[in-house]
Design an enzyme around this catalytic site. Sequence first.
Site, PDB file in Angstrom:
ATOM      1  N   GLU A  86       0.829  -1.211   0.000  1.00  0.00           N
ATOM      2  CA  GLU A  86       0.000   0.000   0.000  1.00  0.00           C
ATOM      3  C   GLU A  86       0.863   1.260   0.000  1.00  0.00           C
ATOM      4  O   GLU A  86       0.605   2.204  -0.745  1.00  0.00           O
ATOM      5  CB  GLU A  86      -0.910   0.031   1.230  1.00  0.00           C
ATOM      6  CG  GLU A  86      -1.917  -1.109   1.341  1.00  0.00           C
ATOM      7  CD  GLU A  86      -2.977  -1.077   0.248  1.00  0.00           C
ATOM      8  OE1 GLU A  86      -3.082  -0.072  -0.473  1.00  0.00           O
ATOM      9  OE2 GLU A  86      -3.700  -2.075   0.108  1.00  0.00           O
ATOM     10  N   ASN A 133       1.193   3.937  -2.999  1.00  0.00           N
ATOM     11  CA  ASN A 133       0.895   5.360  -2.764  1.00  0.00           C
ATOM     12  C   ASN A 133       2.014   6.247  -3.286  1.00  0.00           C
ATOM     13  O   ASN A 133       1.761   7.275  -3.917  1.00  0.00           O
ATOM     14  CB  ASN A 133       0.726   5.622  -1.261  1.00  0.00           C
ATOM     15  CG  ASN A 133      -0.697   5.402  -0.793  1.00  0.00           C
ATOM     16  OD1 ASN A 133      -1.580   5.104  -1.581  1.00  0.00           O
ATOM     17  ND2 ASN A 133      -0.908   5.543   0.498  1.00  0.00           N
ATOM     18  N   ARG A 166      -9.052   4.023  -7.283  1.00  0.00           N
ATOM     19  CA  ARG A 166      -8.408   3.702  -6.017  1.00  0.00           C
ATOM     20  C   ARG A 166      -9.531   3.574  -4.986  1.00  0.00           C
ATOM     21  O   ARG A 166     -10.510   4.313  -5.034  1.00  0.00           O
ATOM     22  CB  ARG A 166      -7.422   4.807  -5.601  1.00  0.00           C
ATOM     23  CG  ARG A 166      -6.368   5.138  -6.642  1.00  0.00           C
ATOM     24  CD  ARG A 166      -5.551   3.947  -7.051  1.00  0.00           C
ATOM     25  NE  ARG A 166      -4.992   3.239  -5.903  1.00  0.00           N
ATOM     26  CZ  ARG A 166      -4.556   1.992  -5.952  1.00  0.00           C
ATOM     27  NH1 ARG A 166      -4.641   1.301  -7.065  1.00  0.00           N
ATOM     28  NH2 ARG A 166      -4.058   1.419  -4.899  1.00  0.00           N
TER      29      ARG A 166
END
Lengths: 105, 173
Positions: B59, B63, B118
Site C-alpha cells: 500500500e 501510494n 483507487r
Amino acid sequence: MERNMEEFAIIDNYLCIKMPGEVDHHGAASIRECADRLILDDKVKNIVFDFEDTTFMDSSGLGIIIGRYRKISCFGGKVYAINANERIGRLLKASGMSSIIEILA
Amino acid sequence: MEKECAKREVTQSMENQICVEFDAISENEGLARVIIAAFLSRIDPTVDQVEDVKMAVSEAVTNAIIHGYGEKGGRVVMTAKLSGDGELAVDIIDKGVGIEDIGQAMQPLFTTGADKERSGMGFAFMEAFMDRLEVESSPNEGTCVHMWKSFITGQIASQPILQAAVWNRSGRV
C-alpha cells in the site's frame, strides 16, 4: 502487460474473471481494461471474480471490484467473489465489500 | 538440540537493517513485497504476520508511485529495521508532491484517485495490518511513511480488524 484472454470467460450473461496470483496496482489496469471491454461488447450482466489462484491482494483489488460493481449494478447486475482463500475472504468481509458483493466459498 | 535453540535466540536478538532504493514503477511493488518478506524470514514469522507486512508495504509503495510521483517515475526508498526485541520498523520514502492534508488523506475511503479506481483504503490497511503508523509529509518535498510491527515470540498474531466500510449502491459511503 497484456492479459491472457483465457482468464476471461463469458458464460451466459456472467463474466468470469480468473484473478492472478498477486492482485496489486501493477496488474490492476489490464484486468480493468479487459473486463470493461467485455462488459461493453458482450452485454455482460453479472461478474464473477475467481480468486482460486490468488495468494495476495491489496486495496487495488478492492478498487477493481468496486469499479466493476459500479459499471454493472445500475443495470441490475450482481458481483460475486468465489474461491477466495481465508485471508482474502476475511479482507473482503472486513473492508465492507460483502455489503455490495456476494462472497461464495 | 538445546545448543541449536540457544544459537537461534542469539541470531534473533541481533539487529539488522536494510535500505533499498528503486524506481517508482508499478513493477517494483511486487519486488518490495518480496524483499520485506525475505528480510523477515530469519525471525520465523507466521504466514499471517508476513502477509500483514507485505500488505502494508504494498500500500505504501503504491501510494508513493501513484500519488507521490503521479505515475511519472522517480525513486522510492524502503528501509527496514529489526531491533533486538523483535520489532520491525519500515519506512517508505518518496520525494514526490507530498500530502497537503495528512488527516484527510488517512481517512478511510478518501481518495484523490477515484478516476483511477483507487479504493481509498490504503492508509486504513496500513493502520490495520501494522501496530503503528506515522506519516510525515511536506508539499513538494515528499512523504515518509513509518510503520512498526512487533514480532515478539509467543505473541498472538494480531487479527486485523478494519473498521468496516459500507459501500452503497453507487460504490461509495
